[in-house]
Write a protein that holds these residues in place. Structure first.
Motif, PDB file in Angstrom:
ATOM      1  N   LEU A 254     -16.101  -4.895  -3.800  1.00 53.65           N
ATOM      2  CA  LEU A 254     -16.972  -3.732  -3.635  1.00 53.65           C
ATOM      3  C   LEU A 254     -16.490  -2.727  -2.588  1.00 53.65           C
ATOM      4  O   LEU A 254     -16.588  -1.515  -2.813  1.00 53.65           O
ATOM      5  N   PRO A 255     -15.980  -3.174  -1.426  1.00 46.72           N
ATOM      6  CA  PRO A 255     -15.552  -2.179  -0.432  1.00 46.72           C
ATOM      7  C   PRO A 255     -14.523  -1.193  -0.962  1.00 46.72           C
ATOM      8  O   PRO A 255     -14.630   0.015  -0.711  1.00 46.72           O
ATOM      9  N   GLN A 256     -13.529  -1.669  -1.706  1.00 40.30           N
ATOM     10  CA  GLN A 256     -12.493  -0.758  -2.215  1.00 40.30           C
ATOM     11  C   GLN A 256     -12.933   0.028  -3.446  1.00 40.30           C
ATOM     12  O   GLN A 256     -12.273   0.977  -3.851  1.00 40.30           O
ATOM     13  N   LEU A 257     -14.072  -0.364  -4.032  1.00 39.26           N
ATOM     14  CA  LEU A 257     -14.556   0.341  -5.208  1.00 39.26           C
ATOM     15  C   LEU A 257     -15.522   1.470  -4.866  1.00 39.26           C
ATOM     16  O   LEU A 257     -15.808   2.322  -5.712  1.00 39.26           O
ATOM     17  N   LYS A 258     -16.032   1.495  -3.623  1.00 41.05           N
ATOM     18  CA  LYS A 258     -17.061   2.455  -3.240  1.00 41.05           C
ATOM     19  C   LYS A 258     -16.665   3.900  -3.523  1.00 41.05           C
ATOM     20  O   LYS A 258     -17.475   4.715  -3.946  1.00 41.05           O
ATOM     21  N   HIS A 259     -15.408   4.231  -3.281  1.00 40.05           N
ATOM     22  CA  HIS A 259     -14.971   5.606  -3.482  1.00 40.05           C
ATOM     23  C   HIS A 259     -13.840   5.699  -4.512  1.00 40.05           C
ATOM     24  O   HIS A 259     -13.108   6.682  -4.547  1.00 40.05           O
ATOM     25  N   ALA A 260     -13.725   4.672  -5.359  1.00 40.44           N
ATOM     26  CA  ALA A 260     -12.665   4.646  -6.368  1.00 40.44           C
ATOM     27  C   ALA A 260     -13.060   5.485  -7.576  1.00 40.44           C
ATOM     28  O   ALA A 260     -14.248   5.679  -7.856  1.00 40.44           O
ATOM     29  N   PRO A 261     -12.076   5.999  -8.312  1.00 45.17           N
ATOM     30  CA  PRO A 261     -12.375   6.738  -9.545  1.00 45.17           C
ATOM     31  C   PRO A 261     -13.097   5.846 -10.557  1.00 45.17           C
ATOM     32  O   PRO A 261     -12.973   4.618 -10.540  1.00 45.17           O
ATOM     33  N   ARG A 262     -13.837   6.479 -11.445  1.00 43.69           N
ATOM     34  CA  ARG A 262     -14.614   5.754 -12.450  1.00 43.69           C
ATOM     35  C   ARG A 262     -13.753   4.768 -13.228  1.00 43.69           C
ATOM     36  O   ARG A 262     -14.152   3.621 -13.444  1.00 43.69           O
ATOM     37  N   ARG A 263     -12.584   5.206 -13.661  1.00 41.18           N
ATOM     38  CA  ARG A 263     -11.727   4.343 -14.479  1.00 41.18           C
ATOM     39  C   ARG A 263     -11.300   3.097 -13.715  1.00 41.18           C
ATOM     40  O   ARG A 263     -11.224   2.007 -14.288  1.00 41.18           O
ATOM     41  N   VAL A 264     -11.037   3.238 -12.427  1.00 41.89           N
ATOM     42  CA  VAL A 264     -10.630   2.088 -11.615  1.00 41.89           C
ATOM     43  C   VAL A 264     -11.772   1.083 -11.505  1.00 41.89           C
ATOM     44  O   VAL A 264     -11.561  -0.130 -11.606  1.00 41.89           O
ATOM     45  N   VAL A 265     -12.987   1.573 -11.309  1.00 40.52           N
ATOM     46  CA  VAL A 265     -14.150   0.684 -11.223  1.00 40.52           C
ATOM     47  C   VAL A 265     -14.331  -0.069 -12.539  1.00 40.52           C
ATOM     48  O   VAL A 265     -14.541  -1.292 -12.552  1.00 40.52           O
ATOM     49  N   GLU A 266     -14.252   0.638 -13.649  1.00 38.26           N
ATOM     50  CA  GLU A 266     -14.438  -0.005 -14.951  1.00 38.26           C
ATOM     51  C   GLU A 266     -13.385  -1.080 -15.200  1.00 38.26           C
ATOM     52  O   GLU A 266     -13.709  -2.194 -15.649  1.00 38.26           O
TER      53      GLU A 266
END
Length: 222
Positions: free
Chosen positions: A69-81
């Motif tokens: 979660l920490p690295q996903l907080k400001h990640a692009p949508r595609r990276v989160v998916e």
């Protein structure tokens, strides 16, 4: 669950009931307001195997997700998916491998209906026939498509939705947590609007009530 993408935050509630058919309840859910993570899982498998699988989905999977979660907080949508897809696949394979040699647990599995909120977006992941609905503008609409044999038959025009209710393949899943092979969840992103409500449920709800009636209940909820 009701979400307001503003300073009022998220309001959530959960309910589960074993019903009148099974002696044990194979449904489990997670409400994690701190991480804005919500999960519903329905177990499959004989005896208590399904209950164990569903419990693992709402306990072990969040622990794995929390590490990302920490690295996903400001990640692009595609990276989160993509990250959600890989994490859920890893968990599914781990559950299958760890239970394969345990008596009574081989072949067990569970559905997954998951929502992760980040800012004004909801990241939605699912496997199986547990569903996620969006209630917006006084209308309830499904955000997920069932991963089941009858859903495939309906999609190809082999049976009608009415026939599906009594079809012998009812309840047979085409995709679920713990199945063999490299099977990924469906993952999508929803841009939230103020006042949106999301409903996560197993077939214990949608299999008993028509969507119109479910929508009326959601509309009256506060």
């Amino acid at each position: 669950m009701k979400n307001k993408p503003d300073s009022e935050g998220i309001h959530a509630a959960g309910l589960s009931d074993p019903g009148r058919v099974r002696p044990n309840n194979q449904d489990n859910y997670l409400i994690d307001l701190a991480n804005e993570l919500f999960i519903v899982s329905d177990g499959m498998g004989g005896n208590q195997a399904g209950e164990i699988a569903a419990r693992a989905v709402v306990t072990a999977l969040p622990q794995i997700l929390e590490q990302h979660l920490p690295q996903l907080k400001h990640a692009p949508r595609r990276v989160v998916e993509l990250t959600l897809r890989e994490v859920i696949l890893e968990f599914s394979q781990r559950l299958r491998d760890e239970t394969a040699l345990q008596a009574g647990l081989k072949g067990m599995g569970a559905t997954l209906a998951m929502v992760l909120f980040m800012d004004t977006k909801a990241y939605i992941a699912h496997m199986g026939d547990s569903r996620i609905y969006l209630f917006r503008d006084q209308q309830l609409r499904p955000l997920t498509e069932d991963h089941s044999v009858v859903a495939i038959l309906i999609k190809h025009g082999d049976i009608t939705p009415t026939e599906a209710a009594g079809h012998p393949a009812r309840g047979q899943l085409s995709r679920y947590i713990g199945m063999t092979g490299e099977t990924y969840p469906d993952v999508q992103t929803l841009n939230l609007e103020k006042g949106d409500r999301l409903l996560l449920c197993s077939d214990g709800l949608w299999g008993m009530l028509q969507e119109e009636k479910i929508g009326r209940f959601v509309e009256r909820s506060q």
